[in-house]
Write a protein that holds these residues in place. Sequence first.
Motif, mmCIF file in Angstrom:
data_model
loop_
_atom_site.group_PDB
_atom_site.id
_atom_site.type_symbol
_atom_site.label_atom_id
_atom_site.label_comp_id
_atom_site.label_asym_id
_atom_site.label_seq_id
_atom_site.Cartn_x
_atom_site.Cartn_y
_atom_site.Cartn_z
ATOM 1 N N VAL A 113 -0.807 7.145 4.320
ATOM 2 C CA VAL A 113 0.276 6.201 4.019
ATOM 3 C C VAL A 113 -0.353 4.822 3.847
ATOM 4 C CG1 VAL A 113 2.416 5.144 4.832
ATOM 5 C CG2 VAL A 113 1.946 7.557 5.316
ATOM 6 N N ALA A 114 -0.460 4.388 2.598
ATOM 7 C CA ALA A 114 -1.172 3.151 2.298
ATOM 8 C C ALA A 114 -0.291 1.929 2.474
ATOM 9 C CB ALA A 114 -1.729 3.195 0.875
ATOM 10 N N ALA A 115 1.008 2.109 2.308
ATOM 11 C CA ALA A 115 1.911 0.965 2.422
ATOM 12 C C ALA A 115 3.346 1.403 2.671
ATOM 13 C CB ALA A 115 1.862 0.134 1.134
ATOM 14 N N LEU A 116 4.071 0.500 3.313
ATOM 15 C CA LEU A 116 5.519 0.649 3.448
ATOM 16 C C LEU A 116 6.152 -0.456 2.621
ATOM 17 C CD1 LEU A 116 5.958 1.323 7.247
ATOM 18 C CD2 LEU A 116 7.337 2.456 5.515
ATOM 19 N N GLU A 138 6.822 -5.745 -4.749
ATOM 20 C CA GLU A 138 5.360 -5.641 -4.782
ATOM 21 C C GLU A 138 4.866 -4.285 -5.272
ATOM 22 O OE1 GLU A 138 3.083 -8.129 -3.762
ATOM 23 O OE2 GLU A 138 4.901 -9.366 -3.868
ATOM 24 N N LEU A 139 5.807 -3.357 -5.496
ATOM 25 C CA LEU A 139 5.413 -1.991 -5.868
ATOM 26 C C LEU A 139 4.347 -1.909 -6.961
ATOM 27 C CD1 LEU A 139 8.441 0.509 -5.849
ATOM 28 C CD2 LEU A 139 6.294 0.623 -4.569
ATOM 29 N N PRO A 140 4.536 -2.593 -8.101
ATOM 30 C CA PRO A 140 3.544 -2.473 -9.170
ATOM 31 C C PRO A 140 2.152 -2.924 -8.722
ATOM 32 C CG PRO A 140 5.567 -3.487 -9.982
ATOM 33 C CD PRO A 140 5.687 -3.429 -8.501
ATOM 34 N N VAL A 141 2.117 -4.017 -7.968
ATOM 35 C CA VAL A 141 0.839 -4.537 -7.481
ATOM 36 C C VAL A 141 0.190 -3.555 -6.515
ATOM 37 C CG1 VAL A 141 -0.284 -6.433 -6.257
ATOM 38 C CG2 VAL A 141 1.731 -6.885 -7.693
ATOM 39 N N LEU A 142 0.985 -3.064 -5.580
ATOM 40 C CA LEU A 142 0.468 -2.114 -4.590
ATOM 41 C C LEU A 142 -0.052 -0.849 -5.266
ATOM 42 C CD1 LEU A 142 3.314 -2.466 -1.949
ATOM 43 C CD2 LEU A 142 0.915 -3.131 -1.619
ATOM 44 N N LYS A 143 0.705 -0.408 -6.252
ATOM 45 C CA LYS A 143 0.313 0.801 -6.972
ATOM 46 C C LYS A 143 -1.093 0.644 -7.540
ATOM 47 C CE LYS A 143 0.445 3.546 -10.882
ATOM 48 N NZ LYS A 143 -0.109 3.381 -12.205
ATOM 49 N N GLU A 144 -1.333 -0.498 -8.191
ATOM 50 C CA GLU A 144 -2.641 -0.739 -8.796
ATOM 51 C C GLU A 144 -3.722 -0.924 -7.745
ATOM 52 O OE1 GLU A 144 -3.370 -0.208 -11.808
ATOM 53 O OE2 GLU A 144 -1.260 0.114 -12.321
ATOM 54 N N ARG A 145 -3.418 -1.782 -6.765
ATOM 55 C CA ARG A 145 -4.434 -2.145 -5.770
ATOM 56 C C ARG A 145 -4.839 -0.963 -4.897
ATOM 57 N NH1 ARG A 145 -3.597 -5.024 -0.991
ATOM 58 N NH2 ARG A 145 -1.672 -5.947 -1.760
ATOM 59 N N LEU A 146 -3.857 -0.138 -4.521
ATOM 60 C CA LEU A 146 -4.123 0.947 -3.582
ATOM 61 C C LEU A 146 -4.239 2.321 -4.250
ATOM 62 C CD1 LEU A 146 -1.581 -0.265 -0.869
ATOM 63 C CD2 LEU A 146 -4.065 -0.600 -0.839
ATOM 64 N N GLY A 147 -4.015 2.336 -5.562
ATOM 65 C CA GLY A 147 -4.137 3.612 -6.275
ATOM 66 C C GLY A 147 -3.086 4.627 -5.871
ATOM 67 N N ILE A 148 -1.868 4.125 -5.737
ATOM 68 C CA ILE A 148 -0.778 4.992 -5.277
ATOM 69 C C ILE A 148 -0.180 5.792 -6.429
ATOM 70 C CG2 ILE A 148 1.609 4.942 -4.407
ATOM 71 C CD1 ILE A 148 0.671 2.552 -2.658
ATOM 72 N N ALA A 149 -0.062 7.101 -6.228
ATOM 73 C CA ALA A 149 0.511 7.958 -7.269
ATOM 74 C C ALA A 149 1.782 8.646 -6.807
ATOM 75 C CB ALA A 149 -0.510 9.003 -7.705
ATOM 76 N N ILE A 150 2.064 8.562 -5.516
ATOM 77 C CA ILE A 150 3.231 9.257 -4.960
ATOM 78 C C ILE A 150 4.068 8.294 -4.127
ATOM 79 C CG2 ILE A 150 4.008 11.130 -3.447
ATOM 80 C CD1 ILE A 150 1.437 12.626 -4.030
ATOM 81 N N GLY A 151 5.369 8.299 -4.371
ATOM 82 C CA GLY A 151 6.279 7.481 -3.592
ATOM 83 C C GLY A 151 7.231 8.347 -2.782
#
Lengths: 215, 215
Positions: A113-116, A138-151
């Motif tokens: 879990v990279a972010a809430l 912040e979702l778009p930024v977090l997605k890029e920064r943390l490499g998030i593919a699943i929400g």
Amino acid sequence: MSDRSRRIPEATVARLPVYLRSLAELLEDKTATVSSERLAEMAGVNAAKVRKDLSYLGSYGTRGVGYDVEYLAFQMSRELGLTHDWPVVIVGAGNLGQALANYGGFKERGFPVAALVDADRAKVGQLVHGVPVHHLDELPVLKERLGIAIGIIATPAVAAQDVADALAEAGIGSILNFAPAVISVPEGTSLRKVDLALELQILSFYQEHRDTEGV
Amino acid sequence: MSDRSRRIPEATVARLPVYLRSLAELLEDKTATVSSERLAEMAGVNAAKVRKDLSYLGSYGTRGVGYDVEYLAFQMSRELGLTHDWPVVIVGAGNLGQALANYGGFKERGFPVAALVDADRAKVGQLVHGVPVHHLDELPVLKERLGIAIGIIATPAVAAQDVADALAEAGIGSILNFAPAVISVPEGTSLRKVDLALELQILSFYQEHRDTEGV
DNA sequence: GGTTGTGAACAAATTCACAGCG
DNA sequence: CGCTGTGAATTTGTTCACAACC
């Protein structure tokens, strides 16, 4: 001829993780090979189904012997895309979201879990079991920064569709919905749902019909 | 002739709670009748499936008009056994068990958490969000005293089978398993499972195969 | 006219059963 | 001989399409 080239049926995909878990147990026991019969027993299905399911991955067994545990586990991990971690973001820092952030099973099986994220600015900046809470924007930024593919959606039902839209908008293509609501997502986005109370309602049905039907 | 007399297919049973949730929304909006088309849209399925599913409950619609929302909701609640509450016991007072005890959705939908149970005597006597923790050995007593018919397994995987045995032994005939383990239960016991990480693993598969397959 | 209820057609999933191979 | 891999048979679930009815 193997079925490797064909599309793997959904029902089979849903069972692969169960087989993989069984294989992990066998690996711990240092078991070198396993028959479809044994694997079926461990996974709680029948042997014919195991063989059919595994045949979609390729011909990885040896007739008269069984399947090489390590090799099969590797092939299956590869097929499932589990050779690397998938950082996830949990949307909704309420009861459920915090509980999920705290649930060790995600990280353990490759989904840290990279972010809430929450819409309530009062919650932003908090740490929940070591995971920082960010604002929904912040979702778009977090997605890029943390490499998030699943929400993971862990909001009340009313907010679920908006959150799904925000996730899709941010380019997050896989969604696991815990909110008790039907949501729709754009073409190309994967969606699965877990409805905790719904499962109890299904049990209630069979409880009520116990005399006439099993499950 | 309606299908009322026939056994309701599993796939249909699993959708009834979704319809019921949609009907609850319509009731709140004071909508008197609903067509299969509209209900299908709300439940995220197609209209033919709605009509087929509802036909198993009986002929509760009116041609040219639709279904009476209140009457259908009542019949469906009755069929699902949701005309009264079902107290549940959660086994395992660790992270997951505590989180589930705290999850408001259960009580809200008729499944109050009547007790928590754990094998660790150090936890016995604690209150978790107002719910007392008892020892595992108390299961039979709690079952009788609180009228518990459903047990939720929220222990580590290794303990899950033992807990299932204890639940069955205590006469609790419905089990919802959150532990990532395959468990077996005696004939006549209903079992459903929710594996949180497994859902993510399935999403991982479709993420990995995004180019060739949708979900 | 509008919408249900349902047989019939179709599709997906499961199970059988055995040829084929190690 | 033992066990896989897979066509064929079966079962379960979905969708179509339309007669029946309000």
